[in-house]
Motif scaffolding. Sequence first.
Motif, PDB file in Angstrom:
ATOM      1  N   PRO A 140       0.887  -1.089  -0.480  1.00 27.83           N
ATOM      2  CA  PRO A 140      -0.074   0.285  -0.067  1.00 27.83           C
ATOM      3  C   PRO A 140       0.620   1.219   0.226  1.00 27.83           C
ATOM      4  CG  PRO A 140      -0.881  -1.634   2.243  1.00 27.83           C
ATOM      5  CD  PRO A 140       0.819  -2.155   1.280  1.00 27.83           C
ATOM      6  N   HIS A 141       0.552   2.303  -0.916  1.00 23.17           N
ATOM      7  CA  HIS A 141       0.970   3.858  -0.790  1.00 23.17           C
ATOM      8  C   HIS A 141       1.105   3.772   1.235  1.00 23.17           C
ATOM      9  CE1 HIS A 141       1.691   7.511  -1.573  1.00 23.17           C
ATOM     10  NE2 HIS A 141       2.036   7.140  -2.720  1.00 23.17           N
ATOM     11  N   GLU A 142       2.124   4.593   0.989  1.00 21.33           N
ATOM     12  CA  GLU A 142       2.712   4.726   2.098  1.00 21.33           C
ATOM     13  C   GLU A 142       2.361   6.061   2.960  1.00 21.33           C
ATOM     14  OE1 GLU A 142       5.398   7.278  -0.332  1.00 21.33           O
ATOM     15  OE2 GLU A 142       5.179   4.836  -0.085  1.00 21.33           O
ATOM     16  N   GLY A 143       1.568   7.092   2.372  1.00 18.06           N
ATOM     17  CA  GLY A 143       0.519   7.698   2.895  1.00 18.06           C
ATOM     18  C   GLY A 143       1.219   7.833   4.041  1.00 18.06           C
ATOM     19  N   GLY A 144       0.549   9.458   4.892  1.00 20.80           N
ATOM     20  CA  GLY A 144       0.284   9.596   5.864  1.00 20.80           C
ATOM     21  C   GLY A 144       1.818  10.639   6.419  1.00 20.80           C
ATOM     22  N   LEU A 145       2.439  11.076   5.077  1.00 14.74           N
ATOM     23  CA  LEU A 145       3.283  11.895   5.737  1.00 14.74           C
ATOM     24  C   LEU A 145       3.328  13.448   6.155  1.00 14.74           C
ATOM     25  CD1 LEU A 145       6.687  11.915   5.797  1.00 14.74           C
ATOM     26  CD2 LEU A 145       6.500  13.021   3.251  1.00 14.74           C
ATOM     27  N   ASP A 146       1.645  13.533   5.710  1.00 15.69           N
ATOM     28  CA  ASP A 146       1.478  14.908   5.778  1.00 15.69           C
ATOM     29  C   ASP A 146       1.112  15.485   7.997  1.00 15.69           C
ATOM     30  OD1 ASP A 146       1.702  16.545   3.859  1.00 15.69           O
ATOM     31  OD2 ASP A 146      -1.077  15.730   3.066  1.00 15.69           O
ATOM     32  N   VAL A 147       0.630  14.003   8.006  1.00 21.84           N
ATOM     33  CA  VAL A 147      -0.111  13.448   9.594  1.00 21.84           C
ATOM     34  C   VAL A 147       2.001  14.029   9.803  1.00 21.84           C
ATOM     35  CG1 VAL A 147      -0.653  12.549  11.989  1.00 21.84           C
ATOM     36  CG2 VAL A 147      -1.710  12.297   9.807  1.00 21.84           C
ATOM     37  N   LEU A 148       2.733  13.333  10.307  1.00 26.85           N
ATOM     38  CA  LEU A 148       4.226  12.878  10.779  1.00 26.85           C
ATOM     39  C   LEU A 148       4.465  13.962  11.189  1.00 26.85           C
ATOM     40  CD1 LEU A 148       5.984  10.002   8.794  1.00 26.85           C
ATOM     41  CD2 LEU A 148       5.434  10.620  11.431  1.00 26.85           C
ATOM     42  N   GLN A 149       4.066  15.471   9.711  1.00 29.86           N
ATOM     43  CA  GLN A 149       4.655  16.631   9.438  1.00 29.86           C
ATOM     44  C   GLN A 149       4.511  16.778  10.719  1.00 29.86           C
ATOM     45  OE1 GLN A 149       5.764  18.717   5.857  1.00 29.86           O
ATOM     46  NE2 GLN A 149       4.945  20.290   6.362  1.00 29.86           N
ATOM     47  N   SER A 150       3.066  17.378  10.490  1.00 26.40           N
ATOM     48  CA  SER A 150       2.385  17.915  11.177  1.00 26.40           C
ATOM     49  C   SER A 150       2.947  17.968  12.979  1.00 26.40           C
ATOM     50  CB  SER A 150       0.897  17.698  11.434  1.00 26.40           C
ATOM     51  OG  SER A 150       0.364  16.282  12.354  1.00 26.40           O
ATOM     52  N   TRP A 151       2.834  16.745  13.532  1.00 26.25           N
ATOM     53  CA  TRP A 151       3.403  15.955  14.382  1.00 26.25           C
ATOM     54  C   TRP A 151       5.026  16.532  14.521  1.00 26.25           C
ATOM     55  CZ3 TRP A 151       2.216  10.258  14.258  1.00 26.25           C
ATOM     56  CH2 TRP A 151       0.622  10.200  14.665  1.00 26.25           C
ATOM     57  N   CYS A 152       5.617  16.568  13.798  1.00 29.47           N
ATOM     58  CA  CYS A 152       7.310  17.322  13.789  1.00 29.47           C
ATOM     59  C   CYS A 152       7.364  18.777  14.369  1.00 29.47           C
ATOM     60  CB  CYS A 152       7.761  16.566  12.375  1.00 29.47           C
ATOM     61  SG  CYS A 152       8.294  15.053  12.883  1.00 29.47           S
ATOM     62  N   LYS A 211       4.664  20.331  15.111  1.00 36.05           N
ATOM     63  CA  LYS A 211       4.263  20.487  17.028  1.00 36.05           C
ATOM     64  C   LYS A 211       5.761  20.681  17.980  1.00 36.05           C
ATOM     65  CE  LYS A 211      -0.296  19.414  17.117  1.00 36.05           C
ATOM     66  NZ  LYS A 211      -1.648  18.692  17.701  1.00 36.05           N
ATOM     67  N   LEU A 212       6.851  19.080  17.420  1.00 40.28           N
ATOM     68  CA  LEU A 212       8.202  19.447  18.449  1.00 40.28           C
ATOM     69  C   LEU A 212       8.489  20.293  17.847  1.00 40.28           C
ATOM     70  CD1 LEU A 212       8.661  15.099  17.240  1.00 40.28           C
ATOM     71  CD2 LEU A 212       7.903  16.176  19.919  1.00 40.28           C
ATOM     72  N   ALA A 213       8.774  20.483  16.738  1.00 38.66           N
ATOM     73  CA  ALA A 213      10.155  21.612  16.601  1.00 38.66           C
ATOM     74  C   ALA A 213       9.528  22.842  17.448  1.00 38.66           C
ATOM     75  CB  ALA A 213       9.899  22.145  15.300  1.00 38.66           C
ATOM     76  N   ASP A 214       7.966  23.485  17.468  1.00 34.38           N
ATOM     77  CA  ASP A 214       7.187  24.035  17.899  1.00 34.38           C
ATOM     78  C   ASP A 214       8.006  24.448  19.853  1.00 34.38           C
ATOM     79  OD1 ASP A 214       6.595  26.809  18.093  1.00 34.38           O
ATOM     80  OD2 ASP A 214       4.239  26.289  18.688  1.00 34.38           O
ATOM     81  N   LEU A 215       7.431  23.546  20.559  1.00 38.46           N
ATOM     82  CA  LEU A 215       7.846  23.403  21.552  1.00 38.46           C
ATOM     83  C   LEU A 215       9.108  23.084  21.870  1.00 38.46           C
ATOM     84  CD1 LEU A 215       4.608  20.196  21.922  1.00 38.46           C
ATOM     85  CD2 LEU A 215       5.282  22.458  23.351  1.00 38.46           C
ATOM     86  N   ILE A 216       9.918  22.834  21.798  1.00 38.40           N
ATOM     87  CA  ILE A 216      11.707  22.148  21.228  1.00 38.40           C
ATOM     88  C   ILE A 216      12.136  24.077  21.418  1.00 38.40           C
ATOM     89  CG2 ILE A 216      13.821  21.729  20.732  1.00 38.40           C
ATOM     90  CD1 ILE A 216      12.341  18.775  19.654  1.00 38.40           C
ATOM     91  N   TRP A 217      11.016  24.303  20.707  1.00 44.86           N
ATOM     92  CA  TRP A 217      12.385  25.672  20.286  1.00 44.86           C
ATOM     93  C   TRP A 217      11.296  26.864  21.328  1.00 44.86           C
ATOM     94  CZ3 TRP A 217      16.214  26.916  17.303  1.00 44.86           C
ATOM     95  CH2 TRP A 217      16.257  29.071  17.425  1.00 44.86           C
ATOM     96  N   GLN A 218      10.180  26.769  21.607  1.00 45.78           N
ATOM     97  CA  GLN A 218      10.035  27.983  23.071  1.00 45.78           C
ATOM     98  C   GLN A 218      10.392  27.514  23.958  1.00 45.78           C
ATOM     99  OE1 GLN A 218       5.647  27.814  23.642  1.00 45.78           O
ATOM    100  NE2 GLN A 218       5.531  27.212  21.203  1.00 45.78           N
TER     101      GLN A 218
END
Length: 785
Positions: free
Chosen positions: A268-280, A282-289
């Motif tokens: 099956p096509h891998e998909g789900g990359l946009d969800v992963l990006q949203s999580w990453c 959020k992580l970047a935002d929280l880490i930077w804060q």
Amino acid sequence: MAMWIQAQQLQGNALHQMQALYGQHFPIEVRHYLAQWIESQPWDSVDLDNTGEEAKAKCLLDSLVTELQRKAQLQGGEDGFLLKIKLGHYADQFKSTYDRCPFELVRCIKHILQSEQRLVQEATNASSGSGAQAMDTLSQRHQQINQAFEELRLATQETENELRKLQHNQEYFIIQYQENLRIQAQLTSLSSVPAAERTQREATLQSKRATVEAWLAREASTLQKYRLDLAEQHQKTLGLLRKQQTLILDEELIQWKRRQQLAGNGGPHEGGLDVLQSWCEKLADLIWQNRQQIRRCEHLTQQLPLPGSIEELLNKLNSDITDIISALVTSTFIIEKQPPQVLKTQTKFAATVRLLVGGKLNVHMNPPQVKAVIVGEQQAKALLKNESTHSESSGEILNNNCVMEYHQATCTLSAHFRNMSLKRIKRSDRRGAESVTEEKFTILFESQFSIGGNELVFHVKTLSLPVVVIVHGSQDNNATATVLWDNAFAEPGRVPFLVPDKVLWTQLCEALDMKYKAEMHSGRGLTEDNLVFLAQKAFSSSSNNPEDFRNMTISWAQFNRENLPGRNFTFWQWFDGVVELMKKHLKPHWNDGAILGFVNKQQAQDMLLSKPNGTFLLRFSDSEIGGITIAWVAENPNKQGERLVWNLLPYTTKDFSIRSLADRISDLNHLLFLYPDRAKDEVFAKYYTPPLSKPVDGYVKPQIKQVVPEFTTPNPEPSTGVTFMDQTASSSTTHSNSFGVYSSISDNMLDPDGEFDLEDPMDVARHVEELLRRPMANQWSSQQS
């Protein structure tokens, strides 16, 4: 909240229906930010037809307003400012809209929740049982990740509030400290004041100084405790960030990469990359804060040094948070679209790389350039071990530089290599029986950029899936075998590009089934009987019991290095030949269930002898790559009362480029029923070529028809076209009964399996082409005679 998580996974029309539930009457933002609270309230306990329960509905309304106001107060920082205003506005809106009719609010929310549940249930029912279970598991993982983000957001907001308090208290401490210095200066200046006046003023100033110094001493201790407590809170938040980052990068992202690799085998096509990006993001935002908070703490400490300094702890926190953000940035530089894994030199190919946190960290403000080079296995090992920073190329790639672009609509930062071409390749010394199609390379993509105003500089790199370089199309088959084995059996985190030399037969079956279904574009894959047939071929076994093969292992050599017994091709070459034939010419017939395919000659004979004359089946040739034959049961013309099973010379892709399978079956009038008992026209008529049109401009268009002489009924009437006899039949029970348009066929022209060796008789396609090259007048007169 679980329902809302599942609702967010809806797609297509179901997603549009879900979105249509919301509007000014109930904004979707309220559903999103209060998801857990909304789903935990007893909306169903309110009887909308009982006016006596209006107080209960009013209580739920007031609770909703209070929860919105509380949520609004928790928002902080620049990013949370707009959300704070918006949530506060919604609280006022609900109060004014539903205060006089709280039942309407309850009715609205009940309708929304019931509709969401129905849409999610319908989507679940539409998938298989295993798919529903997978969706539940996915929802649980997503719920876990989203809850962790909520904890991190609250923790980060709390440390931000505490930091502001610390800053305010420290600023007040500095003011008081300056006041103490002013008092000290006043005491010093009293030496010029008359004694009487000096004594009185000195006593007052001394008392005031004592009070201020006592306060400063207490406050200094309090400030130091604040600093220590805040540092410990940051330490705890960093632990949560590490845990969340590990879950996303080491589990979710690795699983996405594994799905991407299996997609190379038809998964099956891998998909789900946009969800992963949203999580990453959020992580970047929280880490930077948190990083900015820690740096502000360091600044406050430097601004006001106090006894018992925590500089060492803050330095450690700063180092840790920098490591965390470095791991995030380097791990989220990924290949969104892999280059082809079988890579032919001098052929254009494409690839796309993406930085999942690029938009959030404003990397696009100074767009970085990405370079692609091809490296060998040893260089890949050194790169992953950080033993080498120099990218020694194993070849030359044209158009291998590309600037990353930010796409506003999708909020993605990516580089699209559209016109790369491998000009040349430098191979290493091969080991033992290893061929060029077993040597693996990889495309290395690397870039460098900075964030935070050159505060942090990153050198990022990522390796593609293994690629096998070929220089001729004839190598494609064996190269594909190397890629399929690697994609199917590579372990996460392996040393490049190690794969097991042996795997369980059942594991290989999964890979073959995945490949077959993908090529057929159908859910109809390989049955257990098909897999038993393949096991018999791979292991030279006659067992019909699938359990006999369940615990057997198959080696790479058995798969695609050693020829099958009595053949000049490997197991994979035979299987891939079948796949190519089906994909190019026979896909509709497979999906219709018209082709049994994986049946040997003896099985076909046993199956057909129990059926009426004229029953036929289609099976793959055992002796030829990419061949399919028709077997049918009929009377023995040389012995009355005896029935035989006959097999046509196998068709190949060249034959079907001349005349389709359906038309060939239509030509043979002695074929009546497709095994077990379906009339052939019922199965194949929709694929027949329409009758020839009338002559145009005085020309008659020739028609190619297939004829098996022994089974042809003479037709006294002249044909409207030219008929060629292009097929040979053999009996599967005796070698002495062979008929055809060619010269007499002797036993030595048959292979051990009873099928014809195509290297001896004239090739069908060449025969037809030769006939077509003859002058049409000669052919017509010959036909009339």
